[in-house]
Design a protein around this motif. Structure first.
Motif, mmCIF file in Angstrom:
data_model
loop_
_atom_site.group_PDB
_atom_site.id
_atom_site.type_symbol
_atom_site.label_atom_id
_atom_site.label_comp_id
_atom_site.label_asym_id
_atom_site.label_seq_id
_atom_site.Cartn_x
_atom_site.Cartn_y
_atom_site.Cartn_z
ATOM 1 N N GLY A 124 0.798 -1.227 0.000
ATOM 2 C CA GLY A 124 0.000 0.000 0.000
ATOM 3 C C GLY A 124 0.822 1.263 0.000
ATOM 4 O O GLY A 124 0.340 2.316 0.433
ATOM 5 N N GLY A 125 2.065 1.191 -0.476
ATOM 6 C CA GLY A 125 2.897 2.387 -0.531
ATOM 7 C C GLY A 125 3.419 2.848 0.815
ATOM 8 O O GLY A 125 3.915 3.977 0.939
ATOM 9 N N LEU A 126 3.328 1.996 1.835
ATOM 10 C CA LEU A 126 3.811 2.372 3.157
ATOM 11 C C LEU A 126 5.306 2.077 3.267
ATOM 12 O O LEU A 126 5.971 1.751 2.301
ATOM 13 C CB LEU A 126 3.015 1.624 4.228
ATOM 14 C CG LEU A 126 1.496 1.867 4.215
ATOM 15 C CD1 LEU A 126 0.817 1.019 5.269
ATOM 16 C CD2 LEU A 126 1.188 3.352 4.423
ATOM 17 N N TRP A 127 5.820 2.146 4.499
ATOM 18 C CA TRP A 127 7.241 1.955 4.726
ATOM 19 C C TRP A 127 7.567 0.501 5.047
ATOM 20 O O TRP A 127 6.781 -0.194 5.671
ATOM 21 C CB TRP A 127 7.714 2.817 5.904
ATOM 22 C CG TRP A 127 7.603 4.292 5.689
ATOM 23 C CD1 TRP A 127 6.564 5.092 6.065
ATOM 24 C CD2 TRP A 127 8.558 5.136 5.068
ATOM 25 N NE1 TRP A 127 6.815 6.376 5.715
ATOM 26 C CE2 TRP A 127 8.036 6.452 5.103
ATOM 27 C CE3 TRP A 127 9.815 4.925 4.490
ATOM 28 C CZ2 TRP A 127 8.720 7.536 4.575
ATOM 29 C CZ3 TRP A 127 10.500 6.007 3.962
ATOM 30 C CH2 TRP A 127 9.961 7.292 3.995
ATOM 31 N N LEU A 128 8.741 0.084 4.628
ATOM 32 C CA LEU A 128 9.337 -1.149 5.135
ATOM 33 C C LEU A 128 10.173 -0.768 6.348
ATOM 34 O O LEU A 128 10.985 0.157 6.289
ATOM 35 C CB LEU A 128 10.234 -1.793 4.082
ATOM 36 C CG LEU A 128 9.554 -2.456 2.879
ATOM 37 C CD1 LEU A 128 10.604 -2.895 1.872
ATOM 38 C CD2 LEU A 128 8.731 -3.654 3.327
ATOM 39 N N VAL A 129 9.974 -1.487 7.439
ATOM 40 C CA VAL A 129 10.658 -1.166 8.692
ATOM 41 C C VAL A 129 11.723 -2.225 8.961
ATOM 42 O O VAL A 129 11.408 -3.408 9.082
ATOM 43 C CB VAL A 129 9.661 -1.101 9.872
ATOM 44 C CG1 VAL A 129 10.382 -0.711 11.157
ATOM 45 C CG2 VAL A 129 8.547 -0.114 9.556
ATOM 46 N N ILE A 130 12.977 -1.782 9.045
ATOM 47 C CA ILE A 130 14.094 -2.707 9.239
ATOM 48 C C ILE A 130 14.749 -2.409 10.588
ATOM 49 O O ILE A 130 15.304 -1.327 10.781
ATOM 50 C CB ILE A 130 15.134 -2.557 8.113
ATOM 51 C CG1 ILE A 130 14.453 -2.751 6.746
ATOM 52 C CG2 ILE A 130 16.268 -3.556 8.299
ATOM 53 C CD1 ILE A 130 15.356 -2.447 5.575
ATOM 54 N N PRO A 131 14.716 -3.321 11.541
ATOM 55 C CA PRO A 131 15.330 -3.073 12.847
ATOM 56 C C PRO A 131 16.854 -2.995 12.744
ATOM 57 O O PRO A 131 17.480 -3.732 11.975
ATOM 58 C CB PRO A 131 14.915 -4.292 13.687
ATOM 59 C CG PRO A 131 13.803 -4.931 12.935
ATOM 60 C CD PRO A 131 14.041 -4.628 11.496
ATOM 61 N N THR A 132 17.451 -2.105 13.505
ATOM 62 C CA THR A 132 18.899 -2.065 13.626
ATOM 63 C C THR A 132 19.328 -2.993 14.761
ATOM 64 O O THR A 132 18.487 -3.551 15.469
ATOM 65 C CB THR A 132 19.381 -0.631 13.916
ATOM 66 O OG1 THR A 132 18.902 -0.237 15.222
ATOM 67 C CG2 THR A 132 18.864 0.364 12.876
ATOM 68 N N ASP A 133 20.629 -3.139 14.958
ATOM 69 C CA ASP A 133 21.112 -3.974 16.067
ATOM 70 C C ASP A 133 20.656 -3.431 17.418
ATOM 71 O O ASP A 133 20.478 -4.192 18.372
ATOM 72 C CB ASP A 133 22.644 -4.050 16.024
ATOM 73 C CG ASP A 133 23.153 -4.845 14.833
ATOM 74 O OD1 ASP A 133 22.367 -5.630 14.273
ATOM 75 O OD2 ASP A 133 24.331 -4.674 14.467
ATOM 76 N N ALA A 134 20.470 -2.114 17.479
ATOM 77 C CA ALA A 134 20.057 -1.498 18.743
ATOM 78 C C ALA A 134 18.635 -1.882 19.133
ATOM 79 O O ALA A 134 18.255 -1.750 20.293
ATOM 80 C CB ALA A 134 20.170 0.029 18.648
ATOM 81 N N ALA A 135 17.856 -2.370 18.180
ATOM 82 C CA ALA A 135 16.480 -2.754 18.487
ATOM 83 C C ALA A 135 16.413 -4.063 19.257
ATOM 84 O O ALA A 135 15.442 -4.325 19.962
ATOM 85 C CB ALA A 135 15.674 -2.878 17.193
ATOM 86 N N GLY A 136 17.454 -4.884 19.131
ATOM 87 C CA GLY A 136 17.439 -6.176 19.808
ATOM 88 C C GLY A 136 16.446 -7.122 19.157
ATOM 89 O O GLY A 136 16.087 -6.964 17.985
ATOM 90 N N ARG A 137 15.991 -8.096 19.915
ATOM 91 C CA ARG A 137 15.049 -9.092 19.424
ATOM 92 C C ARG A 137 13.760 -9.055 20.214
ATOM 93 O O ARG A 137 13.750 -8.704 21.392
ATOM 94 C CB ARG A 137 15.662 -10.491 19.510
ATOM 95 C CG ARG A 137 16.822 -10.707 18.556
ATOM 96 C CD ARG A 137 16.328 -10.843 17.132
ATOM 97 N NE ARG A 137 17.425 -11.035 16.190
ATOM 98 C CZ ARG A 137 17.241 -11.278 14.899
ATOM 99 N NH1 ARG A 137 16.023 -11.334 14.407
ATOM 100 N NH2 ARG A 137 18.279 -11.435 14.092
ATOM 101 N N GLY A 138 12.672 -9.459 19.542
ATOM 102 C CA GLY A 138 11.383 -9.502 20.200
ATOM 103 C C GLY A 138 11.091 -10.882 20.759
ATOM 104 O O GLY A 138 12.004 -11.668 21.045
ATOM 105 N N ARG A 139 9.813 -11.210 20.889
ATOM 106 C CA ARG A 139 9.413 -12.504 21.432
ATOM 107 C C ARG A 139 9.843 -13.629 20.500
ATOM 108 O O ARG A 139 9.700 -13.536 19.287
ATOM 109 C CB ARG A 139 7.899 -12.541 21.620
ATOM 110 C CG ARG A 139 7.396 -11.608 22.725
ATOM 111 C CD ARG A 139 5.885 -11.725 22.859
ATOM 112 N NE ARG A 139 5.383 -10.854 23.929
ATOM 113 C CZ ARG A 139 4.101 -10.747 24.239
ATOM 114 N NH1 ARG A 139 3.193 -11.460 23.560
ATOM 115 N NH2 ARG A 139 3.717 -9.939 25.218
#
Length: 212
Positions: A96-111
């Protein structure tokens, strides 16, 4: 020299030759499938994609447990989307023309060790993300915090603001081209080209041998 063969002898010889052919084809197909599986796994680990992804490459022989002149081998991946992406290097666009979000190393990991979404990251850290648009390079989602010993962004405990810094947490892009890191067709072509020779060699081992 006079040679005499009965119809029964010829029938037995032909039956034995067919059995040798079935075994030769099945063995060659099995070896080719196993070799292709090994080659694909080697490509994946060699590209730095990890042994876990490499182990998704599997092989199966048909008919299972029996020899046949129509034997076949199937080599596939249990993670076809990931393997296919690294094999083709596709252009990935946002929906839909939105953004692709790419985590950096500072974001860590989620569940579960997965990459976090911005909403998950904010809920986990208690920090708020701020959007910074850029004309060149990816735009950013940043947070005001500090980096811990593992290089992950966390809230600052200092009342004076000591160690507080603006940390890029996510990169924001409209599209990205995944680098092609695999060439699975190359190993497939090699396996197909080598198959006739494998069959001949296996057949020579178990088939009729010329007599002097």
């Amino acid at each position: 020299m006079k040679i005499s063969l009965s119809v029964t002898d010829i029938a037995k010889l032909m039956q034995a030759e067919i059995a040798a052919g079935e075994k030769a084809v099945s063995t060659a197909i099995r070896d080719a499938g196993t070799g292709l599986k090994t080659a694909w796994r080697g490509q994946i680990t060699g590209a730095g994609l990890g042994a876990r992804l490499a182990r998704t490459i599997r092989s199966q022989n048909y008919p299972a447990g029996n020899n046949s002149l129509n034997a076949a081998a199937l080599v596939w991946s249990k993670a076809p989307a990931i393997i296919g992406a690294h094999d083709t290097g596709p252009l990935i666009r946002s929906r839909g023309g939105l953004w692709l979000v790419i985590p950096t190393d500072a974001a860590g990991r989620g569940r579960g060790g997965k990459r976090p979404t911005p909403r998950e990251w904010e809920a986990r850290t208690g920090l708020k993300l701020r959007f910074i648009p850029r004309r060149t390079g990816p735009s950013l989602l940043v947070a005001e915090g500090r980096l811990n010993a593992k290089g992950r962004a966390v809230a600052s405990r200092s009342r004076t603001g000591r160690g507080l810094t603006t940390v890029p947490i996510f990169l924001m892009v409209r599209q990205v081209r995944l680098r092609k890191r695999l060439d699975l067709a190359r190993d497939s072509d090699r396996a197909h080209s080598a198959l006739p020779g494998l069959i001949v060699r296996q057949w020579a081992k178990g088939g009729m041998q010329p007599s002097e």
